[in-house]
Design an enzyme around this catalytic site. Structure first.
Site, PDB file in Angstrom:
ATOM      1  N   GLY A   1       0.776  -1.237   0.000  1.00  0.00           N
ATOM      2  CA  GLY A   1       0.000   0.000   0.000  1.00  0.00           C
ATOM      3  C   GLY A   1       0.807   1.287   0.000  1.00  0.00           C
ATOM      4  O   GLY A   1       0.409   2.270  -0.605  1.00  0.00           O
TER       5      GLY A   1
ATOM      6  N   ASP B   1       0.176   3.384   4.184  1.00  0.00           N
ATOM      7  CA  ASP B   1      -0.810   4.123   3.405  1.00  0.00           C
ATOM      8  C   ASP B   1      -1.893   4.723   4.302  1.00  0.00           C
ATOM      9  O   ASP B   1      -2.253   5.882   4.153  1.00  0.00           O
ATOM     10  CB  ASP B   1      -1.422   3.234   2.309  1.00  0.00           C
ATOM     11  CG  ASP B   1      -1.911   1.884   2.819  1.00  0.00           C
ATOM     12  OD1 ASP B   1      -1.862   1.633   4.046  1.00  0.00           O
ATOM     13  OD2 ASP B   1      -2.337   1.063   1.984  1.00  0.00           O
TER      14      ASP B   1
ATOM     15  N   ASP C   1      -5.911   2.801  10.245  1.00  0.00           N
ATOM     16  CA  ASP C   1      -7.340   2.496  10.378  1.00  0.00           C
ATOM     17  C   ASP C   1      -7.578   2.001  11.816  1.00  0.00           C
ATOM     18  O   ASP C   1      -7.654   2.799  12.738  1.00  0.00           O
ATOM     19  CB  ASP C   1      -7.708   1.466   9.300  1.00  0.00           C
ATOM     20  CG  ASP C   1      -9.188   1.138   9.275  1.00  0.00           C
ATOM     21  OD1 ASP C   1      -9.986   1.929   9.789  1.00  0.00           O
ATOM     22  OD2 ASP C   1      -9.557   0.077   8.735  1.00  0.00           O
TER      23      ASP C   1
ATOM     24  N   GLY D   1      -5.414   0.462  13.596  1.00  0.00           N
ATOM     25  CA  GLY D   1      -4.155   0.654  14.317  1.00  0.00           C
ATOM     26  C   GLY D   1      -3.402  -0.643  14.563  1.00  0.00           C
ATOM     27  O   GLY D   1      -2.260  -0.625  15.018  1.00  0.00           O
TER      28      GLY D   1
ATOM     29  N   LYS E   1      -7.992   7.371   9.276  1.00  0.00           N
ATOM     30  CA  LYS E   1      -9.460   7.314   9.305  1.00  0.00           C
ATOM     31  C   LYS E   1      -9.956   7.717  10.681  1.00  0.00           C
ATOM     32  O   LYS E   1      -9.494   7.187  11.689  1.00  0.00           O
ATOM     33  CB  LYS E   1      -9.930   5.890   9.000  1.00  0.00           C
ATOM     34  CG  LYS E   1     -10.378   5.706   7.575  1.00  0.00           C
ATOM     35  CD  LYS E   1     -11.074   4.384   7.408  1.00  0.00           C
ATOM     36  CE  LYS E   1     -10.716   3.799   6.070  1.00  0.00           C
ATOM     37  NZ  LYS E   1     -11.214   2.439   5.905  1.00  0.00           N
TER      38      LYS E   1
ATOM     39  N   ASP F   1      -5.800  -0.356  -2.285  1.00  0.00           N
ATOM     40  CA  ASP F   1      -6.482  -1.263  -3.210  1.00  0.00           C
ATOM     41  C   ASP F   1      -7.817  -1.756  -2.691  1.00  0.00           C
ATOM     42  O   ASP F   1      -8.092  -1.716  -1.496  1.00  0.00           O
ATOM     43  CB  ASP F   1      -5.611  -2.494  -3.460  1.00  0.00           C
ATOM     44  CG  ASP F   1      -5.563  -3.415  -2.237  1.00  0.00           C
ATOM     45  OD1 ASP F   1      -5.211  -2.923  -1.145  1.00  0.00           O
ATOM     46  OD2 ASP F   1      -5.911  -4.596  -2.357  1.00  0.00           O
TER      47      ASP F   1
ATOM     48  N   ARG G   1      -4.848   0.444  -7.340  1.00  0.00           N
ATOM     49  CA  ARG G   1      -3.709   1.092  -6.684  1.00  0.00           C
ATOM     50  C   ARG G   1      -3.137   2.235  -7.527  1.00  0.00           C
ATOM     51  O   ARG G   1      -2.560   3.170  -6.999  1.00  0.00           O
ATOM     52  CB  ARG G   1      -2.584   0.074  -6.433  1.00  0.00           C
ATOM     53  CG  ARG G   1      -2.900  -0.960  -5.360  1.00  0.00           C
ATOM     54  CD  ARG G   1      -1.622  -1.680  -4.944  1.00  0.00           C
ATOM     55  NE  ARG G   1      -1.866  -2.941  -4.275  1.00  0.00           N
ATOM     56  CZ  ARG G   1      -2.074  -3.083  -2.966  1.00  0.00           C
ATOM     57  NH1 ARG G   1      -2.111  -2.035  -2.188  1.00  0.00           N
ATOM     58  NH2 ARG G   1      -2.256  -4.277  -2.451  1.00  0.00           N
TER      59      ARG G   1
HETATM   60  P1  IMP Z   1      -5.205  -1.174  10.348  1.00  0.00           P
HETATM   61  O1  IMP Z   1      -4.345  -2.306  10.788  1.00  0.00           O
HETATM   62  O2  IMP Z   1      -6.665  -1.441  10.590  1.00  0.00           O
HETATM   63  O3  IMP Z   1      -4.803   0.178  10.858  1.00  0.00           O
HETATM   64  O4  IMP Z   1      -5.191  -1.176   8.793  1.00  0.00           O
HETATM   65  C1  IMP Z   1      -4.198  -0.720   8.069  1.00  0.00           C
HETATM   66  C2  IMP Z   1      -4.148  -1.410   6.732  1.00  0.00           C
HETATM   67  O5  IMP Z   1      -5.444  -1.782   6.254  1.00  0.00           O
HETATM   68  C3  IMP Z   1      -3.592  -0.434   5.755  1.00  0.00           C
HETATM   69  O6  IMP Z   1      -2.214  -0.609   5.625  1.00  0.00           O
HETATM   70  C4  IMP Z   1      -4.329  -0.768   4.481  1.00  0.00           C
HETATM   71  O7  IMP Z   1      -3.589  -1.726   3.758  1.00  0.00           O
HETATM   72  C5  IMP Z   1      -5.617  -1.390   4.907  1.00  0.00           C
HETATM   73  N1  IMP Z   1      -6.766  -0.456   4.817  1.00  0.00           N
HETATM   74  C6  IMP Z   1      -7.428   0.133   5.851  1.00  0.00           C
HETATM   75  N2  IMP Z   1      -8.421   0.913   5.403  1.00  0.00           N
HETATM   76  C7  IMP Z   1      -8.390   0.840   4.051  1.00  0.00           C
HETATM   77  C8  IMP Z   1      -9.171   1.445   3.012  1.00  0.00           C
HETATM   78  O8  IMP Z   1     -10.104   2.252   3.229  1.00  0.00           O
HETATM   79  N3  IMP Z   1      -8.841   1.098   1.735  1.00  0.00           N
HETATM   80  C9  IMP Z   1      -7.832   0.242   1.432  1.00  0.00           C
HETATM   81  N4  IMP Z   1      -7.058  -0.336   2.377  1.00  0.00           N
HETATM   82  C10 IMP Z   1      -7.341  -0.051   3.681  1.00  0.00           C
HETATM   83 MG    MG Z   2      -1.433  -1.748   3.840  1.00  0.00          MG
END
Ligand code: IMP
Ligand code: MG
Length: 184
Positions: free
Chosen positions: A44, A100, A103, A105, A131, A159, A165
């Site tokens: 990402g 990228d 979200d 975390g 987010k 993606d 992407r």
């Molecule tokens: P986390 O572990 O929930 O913080 O998620 C982080 C990972 O989830 C990021 O590195 C992205 O690859 C993916 N991700 C989270 N939200 C989105 C989105 O809205 N679109 C695409 N990928 C996302």
């Molecule tokens: Mg990612």
């Protein structure tokens, strides 16, 4: 391909301008160190990292870490898996991890915990997007490009099922494209 978006959250020009400013902020924050090690969380963060490092004017080393955060196409897992680890020695280095999007975390937490085991001098985290209201663990980013609402976005490295992407902007897919039909 851009017609597949129902709305655009961040335009190509907004990304370009913000990435330049972020590069300057990072260069200033690390002005006193000899070398920064940038670690891109792939896939990402590939586009963001490539553009960002061109605006960092202190010496850097670059490495990548491949992390899988998804059980299916749109819902992240609680325990992201590190699929490919770093090649560089991080002992005593200043580390800036680039992803990228922040979200829930869990990815940030996992990556930072792994890196801390390697005895770096410091670890910071930079993301293109954050987010709002989604955090499940207590982590924050030191450098943030844009805060966006809680919607699934694609483009500029992000993606949906490995597609989109390469879009130059960031937006939300049309609802009918978020559940592609199963072909038999
Ligand atoms: P986390 O572990 O929930 O913080 O998620 C982080 C990972 O989830 C990021 O590195 C992205 O690859 C993916 N991700 C989270 N939200 C989105 C989105 O809205 N679109 C695409 N990928 C996302
Ligand atoms: Mg990612």
């Amino acid at each position: 391909m851009i017609d597949d978006l129902q709305s655009i959250f961040v335009t190509e020009q907004e990304i370009r301008e913000r990435v330049e400013v972020l590069g300057k902020e990072i260069s200033e924050a690390y002005a006193d160190i000899d070398e920064l090690t940038v670690i891109a969380v792939i896939n990402g963060a590939v586009l963001f990292t490539a553009d960002l490092i061109r605006h960092i004017d202190i010496p850097i080393r670059l490495d990548c870490m491949r992390v899988s955060s998804y059980r299916n196409d749109m819902s992240p897992v609680q325990e992201p898996e590190i699929i490919d680890m770093l090649r560089l020695d991080l002992e005593g280095s200043h580390i800036l991890v680039i992803d990228d999007i922040l979200d829930t975390g869990h990815t940030c937490m996992r990556v930072i915990n792994e890196i801390k085991k390697l005895n770096p001098a410091s670890v910071k985290f930079g993301v293109l997007l954050e987010k709002e209201g989604r955090r499940e663990v207590e982590v924050g980013a030191d450098f943030v490009g844009f805060s966006i609402p809680d919607e699934f976005v694609v483009g500029y490295g992000l993606d949906f099922a490995e597609q989109y992407r390469q879009l130059p902007c960031i937006g939300v897919l049309k609802p009918e494209l978020q559940n592609p039909p199963t072909y038999i």
